[in-house]
Write an enzyme that holds these catalytic residues in place. Structure first.
Site, short mmCIF file in Angstrom:
data_model
loop_
_atom_site.label_atom_id
_atom_site.label_comp_id
_atom_site.label_asym_id
_atom_site.label_seq_id
_atom_site.Cartn_x
_atom_site.Cartn_y
_atom_site.Cartn_z
N CYS A 1 29.34 -19.50 29.00
CA CYS A 1 28.40 -19.39 29.78
C CYS A 1 27.91 -18.39 29.93
O CYS A 1 27.93 -17.63 29.52
CB CYS A 1 28.68 -20.04 31.35
SG CYS A 1 27.85 -18.94 32.94
N CYS B 1 33.60 -17.88 31.14
CA CYS B 1 33.36 -18.84 30.57
C CYS B 1 32.82 -18.95 28.93
O CYS B 1 31.64 -18.46 29.36
CB CYS B 1 33.54 -20.34 31.47
SG CYS B 1 33.82 -20.54 32.50
N CYS C 1 23.71 -22.46 33.05
CA CYS C 1 23.77 -21.63 34.07
C CYS C 1 23.57 -19.96 33.97
O CYS C 1 23.90 -19.40 32.34
CB CYS C 1 25.03 -21.14 34.37
SG CYS C 1 26.32 -20.51 35.28
N ASN D 1 24.51 -27.61 27.47
CA ASN D 1 22.83 -27.70 26.79
C ASN D 1 23.01 -26.51 25.33
O ASN D 1 22.84 -25.69 26.21
CB ASN D 1 22.24 -27.25 29.01
CG ASN D 1 20.33 -26.58 28.50
OD1 ASN D 1 19.99 -27.20 27.05
ND2 ASN D 1 20.14 -25.69 28.62
N GLU E 1 19.50 -16.32 39.88
CA GLU E 1 18.55 -18.18 39.85
C GLU E 1 18.67 -18.84 40.71
O GLU E 1 19.99 -18.67 41.46
CB GLU E 1 19.47 -18.57 38.23
CG GLU E 1 18.44 -18.21 37.27
CD GLU E 1 18.78 -18.55 35.86
OE1 GLU E 1 19.44 -17.97 35.20
OE2 GLU E 1 19.32 -20.08 35.92
N GLU F 1 30.98 -17.27 40.20
CA GLU F 1 32.15 -18.11 40.89
C GLU F 1 32.48 -18.03 42.48
O GLU F 1 32.87 -16.38 43.19
CB GLU F 1 33.62 -17.60 40.11
CG GLU F 1 35.13 -17.59 41.03
CD GLU F 1 35.24 -19.27 40.95
OE1 GLU F 1 34.84 -20.27 40.08
OE2 GLU F 1 35.50 -20.33 42.13
N SER G 1 31.50 -24.62 45.00
CA SER G 1 31.84 -25.24 43.34
C SER G 1 32.89 -24.50 42.97
O SER G 1 32.64 -23.32 42.88
CB SER G 1 31.24 -25.56 42.74
OG SER G 1 31.20 -25.24 40.92
N LEU H 1 37.28 -27.98 35.93
CA LEU H 1 38.23 -28.93 35.20
C LEU H 1 38.35 -28.66 33.79
O LEU H 1 38.77 -27.43 32.86
CB LEU H 1 38.69 -29.74 35.28
CG LEU H 1 39.83 -30.41 34.73
CD1 LEU H 1 41.40 -29.77 35.31
CD2 LEU H 1 39.83 -31.76 34.68
N HIS H 2 37.00 -28.96 32.69
CA HIS H 2 36.34 -29.40 31.51
C HIS H 2 37.79 -30.20 30.49
O HIS H 2 36.83 -29.91 29.30
CB HIS H 2 36.17 -27.94 31.58
CG HIS H 2 34.90 -26.76 31.98
ND1 HIS H 2 33.75 -27.62 32.32
CD2 HIS H 2 35.64 -25.91 33.27
CE1 HIS H 2 33.33 -26.99 33.03
NE2 HIS H 2 33.79 -26.12 33.39
S1 SF4 Z 1 29.45 -18.62 36.57
FE1 SF4 Z 1 30.32 -20.53 36.31
S2 SF4 Z 1 30.49 -21.43 34.44
FE2 SF4 Z 1 29.87 -19.37 33.97
S3 SF4 Z 1 31.53 -17.90 33.66
FE3 SF4 Z 1 31.51 -18.15 36.48
S4 SF4 Z 1 32.75 -19.48 36.62
FE4 SF4 Z 1 32.04 -19.77 34.36
#
Ligand code: SF4
Length: 343
Positions: A116, A113, A326, A283, A92, A155, A184, A208-209
């Site tokens: 995600c 995560c 994401c 979201n 994407e 990542e 990021s 961080l979250h």
């Molecule tokens: S794409 Fe980003 S939010 Fe999704 S699992 Fe990987 S590090 Fe985590």
């Protein structure tokens, strides 16, 4: 395809450095390769014959690095692009309001995560430097691009060489301001070693979250075990070095990381730091394990944090009306493709 492959190819066609640079600039700015150079000096006119003759084939191969499968505009001015990259994979890319684009650096992701969609598939493949740049090229063919954020699927720290090569190209031949290239990461020691050494030093966003180490380990199970205060210190050192603030990302999850305990701990963590806190309300889609906090709670959090001296912003994930978040669009497309047998 990586830059070294392209360079070898160009050299074998007799391209000199000036030709290579003109071609890269034309491509990265979304112009046809045969229009390389300026109107005053059409470098393409003086390309060696072998290179001139190879331009159509070269253009087709560069186009193949990122082909738009579908485009999903949203009322907020963003648009999600579902992009085919070689080997039958999809990523994407999101066109953001105000001349930004969000690119993907991996197909899938190994960090897993819990909130995600991309993390659910694990890592499927790395995206090459030129495939990353090709996403920006596609965006530039649609609208101006002055900012590139590496916040799509993947990542970036787990595909560091490719991402840094893409950043270098975008910050040189692509003409994008270095602080407008945003790397990021969930935080990885290699990032803090390598970024300061780069010719193009991008802006930094840290996911961080939470202020609580044990909650972070739960939410980001495969992220490196760096405590939140240590992560902030590493981000701070980089921000001071480059002269632009670190963006701290905080996906807001109702009942998980929107409590008074977090509110009490955030000001101390941010005290004296060259940092901006971006609250990103989750979201939520039907059936998700997590929910976004209510609007009133978000306003309350922002007011409290601002009153304690934290520079805080609320950012909505772009294009959420079209299944944003994401990797959600890709996940749906894969489901669609698999059930309808389109591939
Ligand atoms: S794409 Fe980003 S939010 Fe999704 S699992 Fe990987 S590090 Fe985590």
């Amino acid at each position: 395809m990586r830059l070294t492959d392209l360079d070898l190819r160009l050299a074998s066609l007799g391209a000199r450095p000036v030709h290579r640079d003109a071609l890269l600039r034309a491509w990265l700015q979304g112009r046809p390769l045969h229009a390389a150079g300026t109107t005053r000096q059409q470098v393409a006119d003086v390309f060696p014959k072998a290179l001139r003759e190879a331009l159509p084939q070269l253009s087709a191969e560069l186009d193949d690095l990122a082909r738009i499968r579908s485009e999903h505009p949203a009322p907020d001015g963003s648009a999600r692009l579902l992009v085919d990259i070689p080997d039958g994979q999809m990523v994407e890319t999101v066109l953001l309001p105000r001349d930004g684009v969000c690119v993907s650096s991996q197909v899938g992701c190994a960090v897993a995560c819990r909130f995600c969609m991309t993390g659910k598939s694990g890592l499927l493949r790395q995206v090459s430097s030129l495939e990353i740049v090709a996403q920006v090229v596609q965006a530039r063919r649609r609208r101006p691009v002055r900012k590139v954020v590496f916040m799509g699927m993947g990542e970036p720290a787990h595909n560091l060489d490719n991402v840094l090569e893409a950043i270098d190209l975008l910050g040189t031949h692509g003409g994008i301001g270095h602080k407008n290239l945003v790397f990021s990461t969930v935080g990885d020691p290699r990032v803090f070693e390598r970024l300061p050494l780069q010719r193009v030093k991008p802006g930094l966003a840290l996911s961080l979250h939470t202020t609580r180490a044990e909650l972070r380990e739960h939410l980001l199970p495969k992220a490196p075990r760096i405590a939140p205060d240590e992560l902030m210190a590493l981000g701070e050192a980089y921000a001071r070095r480059v002269g632009y603030p670190v963006q701290v990302q905080w996906t807001l999850l109702k009942g998980v990381n929107d409590g008074d305990d977090e509110l009490a701990a955030i000001p101390a963590l941010f005290a004296g730091k060259y940092a901006v806190l971006n609250l990103i309300p989750f979201n939520s889609l039907e059936g998700d394990d997590y929910q976004r906090p209510d609007g009133e709670r978000i306003v309350e959090m922002v007011r409290y944090l601002a009153s304690r001296g934290v520079l805080v912003k609320v950012r909505n994930s772009a294009g959420q009306e079209v299944a944003g978040g994401c990797g959600q669009l890709r996940a749906r497309a894969v489901e669609f493709v698999n059930t309808r047998g389109l591939r």
